[in-house]
Scaffold this active site. Structure first.
Site, PDB file in Angstrom:
ATOM      1  N   ASP A  38       0.811  -1.219   0.000  1.00 20.50           N
ATOM      2  CA  ASP A  38       0.000   0.000   0.000  1.00 20.50           C
ATOM      3  C   ASP A  38       0.845   1.270   0.000  1.00 20.50           C
ATOM      4  O   ASP A  38       0.323   2.383   0.085  1.00 20.50           O
ATOM      5  CB  ASP A  38      -0.946   0.012   1.202  1.00 20.50           C
ATOM      6  N   GLY A  39       2.184   1.105  -0.085  1.00 27.51           N
ATOM      7  CA  GLY A  39       3.082   2.255  -0.118  1.00 27.51           C
ATOM      8  C   GLY A  39       3.665   2.631   1.220  1.00 27.51           C
ATOM      9  O   GLY A  39       4.526   3.510   1.302  1.00 27.51           O
ATOM     10  N   HIS A 131      20.989  24.058  -2.484  1.00 24.33           N
ATOM     11  CA  HIS A 131      20.647  24.953  -3.591  1.00 24.33           C
ATOM     12  C   HIS A 131      20.697  26.410  -3.141  1.00 24.33           C
ATOM     13  O   HIS A 131      21.037  27.294  -3.933  1.00 24.33           O
ATOM     14  CB  HIS A 131      19.260  24.604  -4.119  1.00 24.33           C
ATOM     15  N   LYS A 193      20.629  33.404 -17.642  1.00 23.00           N
ATOM     16  CA  LYS A 193      19.624  32.352 -17.748  1.00 23.00           C
ATOM     17  C   LYS A 193      18.264  32.870 -17.295  1.00 23.00           C
ATOM     18  O   LYS A 193      18.164  33.583 -16.296  1.00 23.00           O
ATOM     19  CB  LYS A 193      20.026  31.139 -16.898  1.00 23.00           C
ATOM     20  N   THR A 225      17.326  17.670 -15.666  1.00 23.93           N
ATOM     21  CA  THR A 225      17.133  17.301 -17.068  1.00 23.93           C
ATOM     22  C   THR A 225      18.380  17.566 -17.906  1.00 23.93           C
ATOM     23  O   THR A 225      18.472  17.109 -19.035  1.00 23.93           O
ATOM     24  CB  THR A 225      15.969  18.095 -17.678  1.00 23.93           C
TER      25      THR A 225
END
Length: 314
Positions: A38-39, A131, A193, A225
């Site tokens: 069920d996770g 970050h 950017k 990505t």
């Protein structure tokens, strides 16, 4: 390292945890993670931890939410088993990207995660290349912020690249890029950017600084990505760079990223082993360097009450 220290591996970072233990000369502490149909996630500590310092090595990526919840359960299990201290070693703290409320009605995700870790009973956090450095301020417990830069720079020096310079893909990483440039004894450039939305697409509209005829090393904290890296590399080539390399602390490698790197002007992408459960395996263009010695030394210094900042002289 004395027997008072225990290093546990979460299911997000088993290989890195084993390598850290090898560097420390200790056995990996015994525990297990079970996942039900069920996770649900279930963790169990399989040895005595009473009045000892436990370190849990657990990255939070792929699947991010599952791995973060598992980390909370490890902390809770160890505290309930009477560990004296529990230090969360988070090689890649994914939700550190959510460091601010920059539009209406959004969550500051990094702060929520910090509150959850403290509520679970964490004593200290060790992480690498956040970050945004201000995420440390979300915590009321000590945070040791490590940098992959010395390991990456050591690898780059061995490549002996001609006429090298460093480039940041945007102004946000420019301060850290300057440290890379200083460490490598060279100049730097900065990309202009622009990220129009939350769909992981970015545009590089120009380069600040001359790269004509240079070997350029793009540096950043993470690549998901790899679209930003490739866009930056293409812009550098259009601006006259002779060749382009790239280095990131956290190589997340989402589906399609490896093919994107293979088809790009980037000669080699250097990543570390902070993320080990990527959807895609590294291709020949991607080199992996280990930060296990750095984490091991940080654990040793924490246990022996020595300075962590001394590892990264300014």
């Amino acid at each position: 390292m004395d027997s008072d220290v225990l290093v546990f591996a979460g299911s997000g970072s088993p290989r890195l945890a084993r390598n850290i233990c090898r560097e420390l000369g200790v056995d990996l502490a015994r525990g297990e993670t079970l996942r039900f149909s069920d996770g649900n996630c279930f963790v169990r500590v399989l040895q005595n931890v009473r009045d000892r310092h436990a370190f849990v090595v657990q990255g939070t990526s792929f699947p991010t939410n599952d791995n973060f919840m598992e980390l909370l359960f490890w902390i809770d299990a160890l505290k309930r088993a009477s560990a004296r201290e529990v230090t969360a070693v988070i090689p890649f703290f994914s939700y550190a990207k959510g460091d601010k409320k920059d539009e209406p009605r959004v969550s500051i995700r990094g702060r929520v995660c910090a509150d959850a870790l403290e509520a679970a009973g964490v004593s200290r956090v060790v992480t690498m290349d956040l970050h945004a450095a201000q995420v440390q301020g979300f915590f009321r417990v000590p945070v040791d912020h490590l940098y992959a830069m010395p390991v990456i720079c050591s690898y780059v020096r061995r490549l002996d690249l001609p006429d090298l310079m460093v480039a940041s893909p945007d102004e946000g990483f420019a301060r850290m890029a300057r440290k890379y440039a200083r460490e490598l004894g060279t100049e730097m450039a900065v990309g202009d950017k622009y990220r129009p939305g939350h769909d992981e697409r970015a545009e590089v509209r120009g380069i600040l600084g001359s790269v004509q005829g240079r070997t350029v090393l793009i540096v950043d904290d993470f690549a998901l990505t790899c679209g930003s890296l490739v866009a930056m590399a293409e812009m550098l080539i259009r601006n006259g760079a002779a060749q382009v390399y790239a280095a990131v602390s956290h190589g997340l490698l989402a589906p399609g990223s490896s093919a994107r790197i293979e088809a790009s002007p980037i000669r080699q992408l250097i990543i570390t082993d902070t993320v080990e459960n990527q959807p895609e395996s590294p291709t020949p263009k991607i080199a992996v360097v280990s930060v296990a010695p750095l984490f091991a030394e940080a654990i040793r210094r924490i246990h022996e009450h020595e300075s962590i900042s001394a590892l990264f002289p300014s």
